[in-house]
Design a protein around this motif. Structure first.
Motif, mmCIF file in Angstrom:
data_model
loop_
_atom_site.group_PDB
_atom_site.id
_atom_site.type_symbol
_atom_site.label_atom_id
_atom_site.label_comp_id
_atom_site.label_asym_id
_atom_site.label_seq_id
_atom_site.Cartn_x
_atom_site.Cartn_y
_atom_site.Cartn_z
ATOM 1 N N LYS A 126 15.373 -32.744 2.943
ATOM 2 C CA LYS A 126 14.833 -31.792 3.921
ATOM 3 C C LYS A 126 15.138 -32.264 5.348
ATOM 4 O O LYS A 126 15.155 -33.451 5.625
ATOM 5 C CB LYS A 126 13.333 -31.568 3.702
ATOM 6 N N LEU A 172 20.924 -27.714 -5.450
ATOM 7 C CA LEU A 172 19.852 -26.979 -4.765
ATOM 8 C C LEU A 172 20.177 -26.704 -3.299
ATOM 9 O O LEU A 172 19.393 -26.108 -2.583
ATOM 10 C CB LEU A 172 18.538 -27.752 -4.871
ATOM 11 N N VAL A 192 16.380 -29.527 1.477
ATOM 12 C CA VAL A 192 15.597 -29.232 0.273
ATOM 13 C C VAL A 192 14.301 -30.053 0.234
ATOM 14 O O VAL A 192 14.318 -31.282 0.302
ATOM 15 C CB VAL A 192 16.429 -29.514 -1.006
ATOM 16 N N ASN A 193 13.228 -29.329 0.087
ATOM 17 C CA ASN A 193 11.898 -29.897 0.003
ATOM 18 C C ASN A 193 11.684 -30.577 -1.367
ATOM 19 O O ASN A 193 12.190 -30.097 -2.369
ATOM 20 C CB ASN A 193 10.965 -28.686 0.163
ATOM 21 N N GLU A 194 10.906 -31.668 -1.407
ATOM 22 C CA GLU A 194 10.716 -32.406 -2.668
ATOM 23 C C GLU A 194 10.115 -31.542 -3.781
ATOM 24 O O GLU A 194 10.424 -31.728 -4.960
ATOM 25 C CB GLU A 194 9.879 -33.682 -2.452
ATOM 26 N N ASN A 195 9.257 -30.580 -3.416
ATOM 27 C CA ASN A 195 8.625 -29.749 -4.449
ATOM 28 C C ASN A 195 9.649 -28.930 -5.227
ATOM 29 O O ASN A 195 9.502 -28.716 -6.429
ATOM 30 C CB ASN A 195 7.592 -28.803 -3.824
ATOM 31 N N LYS A 196 10.679 -28.481 -4.506
ATOM 32 C CA LYS A 196 11.731 -27.706 -5.172
ATOM 33 C C LYS A 196 12.450 -28.567 -6.208
ATOM 34 O O LYS A 196 12.837 -28.094 -7.276
ATOM 35 C CB LYS A 196 12.763 -27.250 -4.113
ATOM 36 N N GLU A 228 10.170 -29.019 -9.277
ATOM 37 C CA GLU A 228 10.196 -27.775 -10.069
ATOM 38 C C GLU A 228 11.460 -27.696 -10.925
ATOM 39 O O GLU A 228 11.411 -27.328 -12.090
ATOM 40 C CB GLU A 228 10.239 -26.569 -9.124
ATOM 41 N N LYS A 229 12.589 -28.022 -10.300
ATOM 42 C CA LYS A 229 13.875 -27.909 -11.001
ATOM 43 C C LYS A 229 13.975 -28.923 -12.141
ATOM 44 O O LYS A 229 14.543 -28.621 -13.192
ATOM 45 C CB LYS A 229 15.023 -28.107 -9.999
#
Ligand code: B12
Length: 211
Positions: A96, A121, A125-129, A132-133
């Motif tokens: 990010k 991704l 990119v945020n860690e939560n994404k 989730e992946k």
């Protein structure tokens, strides 16, 4: 066709024509790796021109676009080199706050041709994404890229998020990018670091063998 022409196309920011030139080179039987090499050479030169203040941010953005167009034509050829089943899944992202993705994309192309299944991704990119992946795909490797010294710390956020999600033992974290070295990578909680994309593929193969 000479491959130097592809190097020139990146340097000269030929966004509209580079896709077809790469296709033409493939049709003429050029080795996809040699094509990737020629394109990367162009990008190195663009970086040099930027540092010498001959190119500015606009040119860098355009060079990034040119690389993307070229990769659109090249990636299917690289992917076709490997037909193995049961591929190891890898998530790639730029951390990010960082919008550099050319190096990550090159790594992605090489991994693709080495037989890995890639979930890219993108950048910033945020860690939560990422978490989730991993849950969605069962990926066992996360490769993070960062080129800015100001965003190196964001690797730690991914490491912490993996821990909090109970996934840290199941997933290997490898990082790369010009602002990093092995020491710093380890400090941020990563398992591994590689200097360039070719080394990156070797390291990732090792990491997946150990499992
Ligand atoms: C192109 C570029 C841009 C483009 C990016 C386009 C894109 N789509 O990526 C644009 C114009 C957007 C850009 C913007 C900025 N940039 Co810039 N940019 C560059 C430049 C010239 C080249 C980077 C590049 O693509 N290199 C080619 C690729 C192939 O190399 P690479 O990324 O290092 O990747 C290789 C390895 O590191 C490795 N690798 C990379 N990732 C990973 C991941 C893993 C897991 C592994 C194993 C390996 C690996 O494999 C790759 C291939 O071998 C560099 C200078 C340079 N010469 O490096 C500056 C540079 C990175 N940028 C810089 C800066 C400051 C910025 C801006 C802040 C400028 C501004 N004032 O706005 C913004 C930041 C925007 C943001 N939030 O991210 C600085 C960073 C300084 C620092 N240490 O923090 C640099 C070093 C230039 C400089 N000398 O000042 N930039």
């Amino acid at each position: 066709m000479e491959l130097e022409k592809l190097t020139e196309f990146v340097i000269e920011l030929e966004i509209d024509e580079i896709h077809d030139e790469v296709k033409k080179a493939l049709d003429e039987g050029e080795d996809p790796f040699e094509i990737l090499n020629a394109l990367s050479k162009g990008m190195d030169e663009v970086g040099r021109l930027y540092e010498e203040k001959e190119y500015y941010l606009t040119e860098l953005v355009l060079a990034g676009e040119a690389m993307k167009e070229a990769m659109k034509a090249l990636n299917p050829a690289l992917a076709a080199l490997d037909r193995s089943d049961d591929k190891v899944k890898i998530i790639l992202a730029t951390v990010k706050g960082d919008n550099h993705d050319i190096g990550k994309n090159i790594l992605g192309s090489l991994l693709l041709s080495a037989g890995f299944e890639i979930y890219d991704l993108g950048m910033d990119v945020n860690e939560n994404k990422i978490i989730e992946k991993i849950k969605e795909t069962g990926a066992e490797i996360v490769g993070l890229s960062t080129l800015l010294t100001t965003t190196v710390d964001n690797i730690k956020d991914v490491h912490d998020a993996l821990k909090n999600a109970g996934l840290r033992d199941k997933v290997k974290l490898i990082v790369g990018g010009a602002s990093l070295n092995m020491d710093l990578a380890k400090k941020m909680g990563a398992d591994d670091f590689a200097d360039d994309a070719v080394e990156g593929v070797k390291h990732i193969k090792k990491l997946t063998e150990k499992k």
